[in-house]
Each structure stands twice: as structure tokens, then as C-alpha cells.
Design a protein around this motif. Sequence first.
Motif, PDB file in Angstrom:
ATOM      1  N   ASP A 225       1.507   9.679   3.330  1.00 45.69           N
ATOM      2  CA  ASP A 225       1.831   8.719   2.279  1.00 45.69           C
ATOM      3  C   ASP A 225       3.321   8.381   2.416  1.00 45.69           C
ATOM      4  OD1 ASP A 225       1.597   7.032   0.164  1.00 45.69           O
ATOM      5  OD2 ASP A 225       1.070   8.582  -1.321  1.00 45.69           O
TER       6      ASP A 225
ATOM      7  N   LYS B 112       6.794   6.169   0.441  1.00 43.40           N
ATOM      8  CA  LYS B 112       7.431   5.285  -0.530  1.00 43.40           C
ATOM      9  C   LYS B 112       8.813   4.949   0.057  1.00 43.40           C
ATOM     10  CE  LYS B 112       9.130   4.953  -5.260  1.00 43.40           C
ATOM     11  NZ  LYS B 112       9.445   5.689  -6.494  1.00 43.40           N
TER      12      LYS B 112
ATOM     13  N   ASN C 252      11.446   1.613   1.910  1.00 49.06           N
ATOM     14  CA  ASN C 252      11.755   0.244   2.330  1.00 49.06           C
ATOM     15  C   ASN C 252      12.224   0.190   3.782  1.00 49.06           C
ATOM     16  OD1 ASN C 252      11.231  -0.779  -0.266  1.00 49.06           O
ATOM     17  ND2 ASN C 252      13.322  -0.257  -0.933  1.00 49.06           N
TER      18      ASN C 252
ATOM     19  N   LYS D 216       8.363   0.552   7.377  1.00 51.74           N
ATOM     20  CA  LYS D 216       7.274  -0.264   6.844  1.00 51.74           C
ATOM     21  C   LYS D 216       5.970  -0.012   7.623  1.00 51.74           C
ATOM     22  CE  LYS D 216      10.604  -3.809   5.452  1.00 51.74           C
ATOM     23  NZ  LYS D 216      11.089  -5.179   5.665  1.00 51.74           N
ATOM     24  N   ASN D 217       4.859  -0.038   6.861  1.00 53.11           N
ATOM     25  CA  ASN D 217       3.534   0.144   7.476  1.00 53.11           C
ATOM     26  C   ASN D 217       3.476   1.399   8.337  1.00 53.11           C
ATOM     27  OD1 ASN D 217       2.692  -2.396   6.379  1.00 53.11           O
ATOM     28  ND2 ASN D 217       3.707  -3.424   8.119  1.00 53.11           N
ATOM     29  N   CYS D 218       3.978   2.487   7.770  1.00 46.67           N
ATOM     30  CA  CYS D 218       4.070   3.722   8.557  1.00 46.67           C
ATOM     31  C   CYS D 218       2.959   4.724   8.236  1.00 46.67           C
ATOM     32  CB  CYS D 218       5.413   4.368   8.353  1.00 46.67           C
ATOM     33  SG  CYS D 218       5.743   4.862   6.634  1.00 46.67           S
ATOM     34  N   ILE D 219       2.175   4.516   7.172  1.00 45.92           N
ATOM     35  CA  ILE D 219       1.144   5.481   6.793  1.00 45.92           C
ATOM     36  C   ILE D 219       0.083   5.559   7.900  1.00 45.92           C
ATOM     37  CG2 ILE D 219      -0.668   6.021   5.100  1.00 45.92           C
ATOM     38  CD1 ILE D 219       1.033   4.622   2.976  1.00 45.92           C
TER      39      ILE D 219
ATOM     40  N   LYS E 169       0.682   6.827  10.803  1.00 48.44           N
ATOM     41  CA  LYS E 169       1.351   6.945  12.095  1.00 48.44           C
ATOM     42  C   LYS E 169       2.005   8.312  12.231  1.00 48.44           C
ATOM     43  CE  LYS E 169       2.515   2.030  12.572  1.00 48.44           C
ATOM     44  NZ  LYS E 169       3.647   1.075  12.741  1.00 48.44           N
TER      45      LYS E 169
ATOM     46  N   GLU F  21      13.876  -1.640  13.975  1.00 49.68           N
ATOM     47  CA  GLU F  21      13.552  -3.068  14.106  1.00 49.68           C
ATOM     48  C   GLU F  21      14.814  -3.928  14.146  1.00 49.68           C
ATOM     49  OE1 GLU F  21      10.873  -4.129  11.033  1.00 49.68           O
ATOM     50  OE2 GLU F  21       9.263  -2.815  11.757  1.00 49.68           O
TER      51      GLU F  21
END
Length: 512
Positions: free
Chosen positions: A27, A29, A31, A34-37, A39, A72
Amino acid sequence: MLENYQLPLKETTNQLLLISKDGIILDAKTNVFKNCIGKSIIDLHPFFYSLIDLLTLKENTFNFDCINLEIEGKNYTLDAILHTNIEKEHSIFVFQDLTKQYTLYQKMAQRKNVSEIKKQLLDYNNTILQEKETFKNTFIANFSHEIKMPISTINGFTRLLENTNLEQSQRYNLKVIKNTNDKLNTMISDIIDISKIETNRFSILPIRYNLIEELNTIATIYTAKSKEKGLELHYTLDPNCPKYVVGDKYRLVQILNNLVGNAIKFTQAGTVALKINCVSTNNNTAQIEFSIVDTGIGIEKNQIESIFNGFYQINNNLINNNGAGLGLSITKKLIHQLGGKIQVNSEIDKGSIFKVFLDFEISQNQKEDEGEEITKIVKTTSKNDFKILLAEPLPINQKKLLKIISQIKNCDIVIVDNGDKVIEELYKSNFSLVILNLKLPTMDGLDTARFIRHSDYKEISKTPIIILSEKPSKKEEAYCKERRVNSYIGKPFDKSEIIRKIKYILKKKQAK
């Protein structure tokens, strides 16, 4: 699932990753990531390779400060805490994005470093300047005798030429040489005084003297100079001023000569006034105010502070200002050395007022000592076999030494009170012996001795020298002997020693 962990770790800037012991993000929370759940944390950034082995440890806490990550194409700076195996064997990675704070801190640190570097550079430059200034002043102070020697030699030979048969044009040319050399001597003396003050080699010579007589002499001299220029000198002396004081009379005379001389120089018409007022007396001390008032060209208000700077000159077409601009600078320094103060008020085309305040020790003896003023008196004997030049600034010592030396038969004794007068007397006549106090005004005993030894005039350079020291030491005696001084006598002066050493030198000279 993170709701179970938010309460104990709740903080507005906290971001969290819930990680299994295999490194899978369960899980999140955040910023930043991103979109790491789902992985592996290894896929987020190479930094997380260092955490994989920690995830299997039970109930440990690890702190990571100032982590620099590029995610990124964007740079982040994080502070993080890893709590391993918390409830159901999961680990939680709590971090704060402090990129702005660290960037601001770095900028502040950089500015501070730049500021510190500039400060250190400024300190370094100031140190270099101070070292250069100290070197310059020390050089001038140490080599004062070398600077004054050619000037004194010119003066000496000028006096010798004055006593020869000269044509009128030659005598005029000689006068021009003498006047020019006197001005150069004054300028160099001022430079040497400033250098000695700034290198802490300046000494005050307190003696008991007749203040009233000195002031009257100054007034008489400048009354005549004022008349030559078509001016009037008004001189007033407070009757409450003590007659006999203890102080450095040579420096007082130098201060008043500079100020009164300037007043006459910068006044084209009208008057110059020298006013002496006893401001107060307290026990054995008197504060005296010296006012020099003129109706001259005046000084601009924005120039008043500048006139005390070295080599500063007031530009005025009406004034032939051919000096070096050192008079007021040395005057202010002398006043401060004597513990006094100077004030200036001036108005253009109306004149100036210079006020000097000095404290004087009032002599306990206000009675005139019989025969006190013996400077430059010559004791003449019948045979004139020997001629002795005694240079001693203190009248009381002059009397003591005169009484001792007078016991030697067939001696003439000439007494002077400063180094410049020694040089004058040496060019007037030949002396069998010169006796010098180390503490002489204008040019001290050692500088005077150096001049004698390095003189181009052989009759002067071969003159025997005895040095008198107020604070004798073996080191000082050796120093004097290295400079070809014939003999050295220290206080308290022993009558038999003085007579023995003088007789030995005179007998040796007579044998030659």
C-alpha cells in the motif's frame, strides 16, 4: 491497509510505503512514487537495494537523512525512517519530501559560505595592508637617521660656507639652499614622528619647565612673523596658569608652532589670536585650553575632518601651500599621545578657531631655581685645551653633570638639549668629546651618534662619544658599543666614573 499505521505515525508531511518482507509494496500514500502498489521497491530506485536485507529483521528502526533521489527526471531530497516487521510482519517506510527545505538551506549555506569567504578575504587583505603599513612605518622609524643624515650634512656645510667670503649672488643661492633644506627637514621630521607613533616607538619626555616663559617665547616669535605679513597677533595669557609644570615641552611647542604657523599662513588680512586659559585645577593637575583664532580663508564643513589626514592640503589660489600636508596630522596625533583633545570650528571667508585641551602636572616647586636655564651656556677656562659638548634635555641633570665635568681642568663645556642642536654645534666648532643622553628630543642619542659616525666631515666622524642611559642594561651597552660608541654610563650617575671615563678619552685623544 495504511489506515492501521497512520495514527501512530501521523504527520502532515509524512508519506508512507507499506512493504512486505519480500520487498513488495502492499500500500502507499505518496506523491513521489506514483502507481507503485504491487511493484518491488527495487523498481522504484536503486537506493532501495540497500533496504532489501533489512526487511527481514524484526522490530528495528533505521533512520536515513538527506536521501537524494532522481524520480522520472525530477530531483527529490528526503528524510526517511524504516520500521521493520510491524504487525503481521510488514515493514513501513515513512518519509518526508524536504526538497524545498534542503534547497533553501543549501542556498543559505552557500550565501553564508560566500559571505564567510568574503570576510576571510577582507580580513586577509586588511592583514596584508596592516603588515605593509607596519613595514613602512618600521622602516622609516628604523632608518630615520639615514633619512636625516644628508639633510643635516647639507645644513652643516651650509653653515661652514656662510662663514667664508662669498659674492652676493653666491650668498643668495646659499640662502635658497638653506631654506629649502629646512623645509625638507621639517617634513621628514613629521613623517618620522608619525611613523614612531604608529609603531609604538614614540616616547613622551616629561620635564619640569617654565610654561609661562615658553608661551611668551612662542608669542614673541609669531608676533614678528605676523608683522612681516601685515597681520596683528593678539596674545592673552590667563594669570591663573601655573608657572612651572611637568610635561613634554618640546611637543607642546611643536603643536603650537603648527597651529599658530598655519593660522598666519592661511590669513591674508586681519588678525591671529593666541589665547591661553586655565580651565580647571585639581590637586596637582591643571587643564589648559589653547585657542588659536584667525580671520583667514576658513575651511568647508565637509573638509574639517579631512584636514587631519596625512598629506591632505586645502586648495586655495590665494595661498602658497608648499608644505607636505603633514602639520595637522602630526599635531592631532601628538595631542592624543599627550592625552588631550582638539576641536575645530570654521567658516569660509571668516576664519577658523582651533582649540586644544591638555592636562599638565603642576610642579610642587613654583619657585624659580637659580641658574636653572643653562642650556647652551659655555664654561670657558683659561687654556681651552679641550671642548666638551653635553646633550642633556633635563635642566636638573644639566646642572649635575656641569658641576661634575667642571672639575676637569682646561675644559670648555657647551650644553644643548636636543639632537638637532648637537649637529648644529658640531659644524660650528671642533669638540674633543660628545656626551649624549639616549633620551634626546628631535633626534635621540643613538640616532645622533649614528650621524656623527657616518658624517662625511672627518672632524665630526672621529669625535669620541659617551652615551648616558636612564635605564642601563648589558644588552643596551653592547648595542651602543657595536655602533662605535666609546663609552657607556648608566644611572645613577657616579661622579668618579664619569670623571674617570672622560679623562681617559681626553688623554687618549691628546696622545694622538
